[in-house]
Design a protein around this motif. Structure first.
Motif: not given
Length: 556
Positions: A67, A70, A246, A333, A374-375, A377-378, A381, A422, A425, A428
């Motif tokens: 994280h 990112l 990642v 999520y 983006e975090n 989305g992680l 993932l 990106y 993510l 997502y």
């Protein structure tokens, strides 16, 4: 003589009867169940570690470091765009990056403790680039001959606008104004809202990747293969490749970039290509101090301009939309229930947008903060939505912002590598918005119209304003000659999430929303129990403040 044969085709009724009663009894019921639609899930299944269930410490530290990596993408990108135009050198750019990382780390830490308490990361917002660029192009700043003095003067002006913007967002959050707006949302209007929170940042994806295809394309291919395909072929007791995809892909792509740089492939290339592809052109490692603690007003006393403040407040308004959409995706999520409006308002006022932007103005970060898309989305993932992982990431952000040399090593990763991440993510986060369709009636023409029109407007309207409202241009249908008004219009209508959510919310609230049928079609019958904090007992598990702070802030 004719023989007449009569055939009768089976109807749905006879098929249902044969499935229920004939040919083996229970076998018919089993087949009928196999063809039933997927059930609605209030909390996303398959999340291995939810908000309150942290993974083991070694695994949590590795996930927290992912994280942190990112956050470096947008943290390095925004100062790299603004600081050189402001007249700053590599040393000043490194200090701004350290300051932004420092403020983001503390805002993230406090956000998980006192804000929404979601596993959400606070990072710099790209939306603030437009008014910041307008400030540095203002005549009172651009006419200064000395680059260092021009940098300081511009930074002080940006600080003043961020301070007022942070106060505006605190008012929206603490007084419950944003809570009252969010309560009008339904699952139908949340779909384009969250979807375009991810899709609206497409320009940070493949367009940035394409600036150096030699390292960006291998990164996205490696990441997809490691995280999606490799776990099916390499079995292990604990998930490794999908959880740390990642980290593995960044190491491979970074080594490739080092090899290409050392081989001299980019020696005779244009400057823009070298800046995007080479690993030794960021200028951060040599310019960063070994140890430095950012402090308030390090660039001097802030200055204030009314027109520039209005433009920056427009960005603050847009940031409210982007952060709220990210909160919904993060809660999904993290296997939590939809975020109550009071919790969203609390998070907006506390740290992500309110106090976080205020701190950005105090410390001089050149941009405000927002919840990281983006975090979020992680989280999807890795299937880990733990709050502890994000708090560890905040610790890495604070640590490497103080020890600048070590943080500069990771910040020198070429941006096309981060842009390739990106691409996955952001997708997502967009799919998290589409997940709310399960609560809507997709066979309703009202639903189809609201979804289709808001999606098209969310794509088409910002594209128009991007074409005709370029910075300083006098084209388009609305231009008054006032730069601040030009910035206000540009910021609001170039945000895909803002346009799509406003259109969807207006149509959903005005098109026969009072009838029971339309309320059921838009998912409001299911959604109502999440509009009040005390209506669902699970809210205490996910969103309650520690140390009985709920009693101190009952309105939030």
């Amino acid at each position: 003589m004719y023989i007449i044969l009569e055939f009768s085709l089976p109807t749905s009724k006879t098929m249902a009867q044969s499935g229920n009663g004939g040919g083996g009894g229970g076998g018919g019921n089993k087949k009928a169940e196999e063809f039933q639609p997927h059930p609605v899930k209030e909390q996303l299944p398959g999340v291995q570690y939810c908000i309150n269930s942290p993974p083991p410490w070694p695994e949590a530290i590795g996930l927290g470091f992912q994280h942190y990596l990112l956050t470096l993408g947008i943290t390095v990108m925004i100062p790299s765009i603004l600081v050189p135009q402001m007249g700053g050198t590599d040393a000043e750019k490194a200090r701004v990056i350290q300051t932004l990382l420092f403020v983001s780390g503390f805002s993230t830490l406090f956000q998980t403790l006192f804000g929404t308490r979601l596993p959400s990361v606070a990072v710099g917002s790209y939306a603030y680039v437009i008014p910041a660029t307008s400030i540095l192009l203002a005549s009172r700043n651009s006419m200064i001959v000395d680059p260092h003095e021009r940098f300081l003067q511009t930074m002080r002006a940006i600080q003043g606008t961020l301070i007022i913007s942070g106060c505006f967002q605190m008012v929206m959050g603490f007084l419950g104004l944003w809570r009252n707006i969010v309560r009008f949302l339904s699952p139908l209007s949340v779909v384009p809202y969250v979807t375009f929170t991810g899709l609206g940042l497409y320009y940070l994806g493949f367009p940035t990747l394409a600036k150096c295809v030699e390292v960006g394309l291998p990164e996205i291919i490696t990441m997809v293969f490691v995280s999606q395909y490799l776990p099916h072929y390499v079995k292990s007791k604990r998930p490794i490749f999908d959880r740390f995809g990642v980290l593995f892909s960044v190491i491979i792509a970074w080594l490739l970039a080092l090899i290409l740089t050392s081989s001299g492939l980019y020696d005779n290339k244009p400057v823009k290509i070298q800046m995007s592809c080479r690993t030794d052109r960021a200028g951060l490692i040599s310019a960063s101090p070994w140890i430095r603690i950012p402090y308030p007003f390090q660039w001097g006393s802030p200055t204030f301009n009314a027109g520039e403040i209005f433009a920056m407040m427009a960005v603050a308004f847009v940031s409210l939309f982007e952060s709220t959409g990210t909160f919904f995706a993060t809660a999904r999520y993290g296997s939590a229930t939809p975020v109550p409006p009071s919790v969203i308002s609390r998070g907006i006022g506390w740290l992500v947008d309110g106090i976080g932007v205020l701190f950005s103005g105090f410390f001089g970060c050149s941009t405000g903060l927002t919840a990281s898309v983006e975090n979020a989305g992680l989280l999807a993932l890795t299937k880990v939505g733990s709050r502890r992982v994000i708090q560890i990431a905040a610790g890495f952000m604070i640590l490497f912002s103080i020890f600048g040399k070590f943080g500069a090593v990771f910040a020198s990763i070429p941006l096309p590598i981060v842009a390739a991440i990106y691409c996955v993510l952001f997708g997502y986060v967009s799919s998290a918005g589409l997940g709310f369709l399960q609560f809507c009636n997709l066979n309703s023409f009202r639903t189809k119209f609201i979804l289709g029109f808001s999606f098209f407007a969310g794509i088409s309207v910002p594209q128009y304003f991007r074409e005709y409202y370029q910075m300083g241009s006098k084209c388009g249908h609305v231009y008054t000659g006032s730069r601040w008004f030009h910035d206000v219009v540009s910021v609001i209508f170039t945000s895909h999430a803002t346009v799509a959510s406003l259109v969807a919310l207006f149509l959903d609230c005005t098109l026969s929303r009072q009838t029971d049928e339309t309320r059921k079609d838009s998912g409001l019958k299911w959604w109502e129990k999440f509009n009040l904090y005390n209506s669902d007992v699970r809210n205490d598990e996910f969103y309650s403040l520690p140390w009985s702070l709920n009693k101190l802030f009952p309105a939030l």
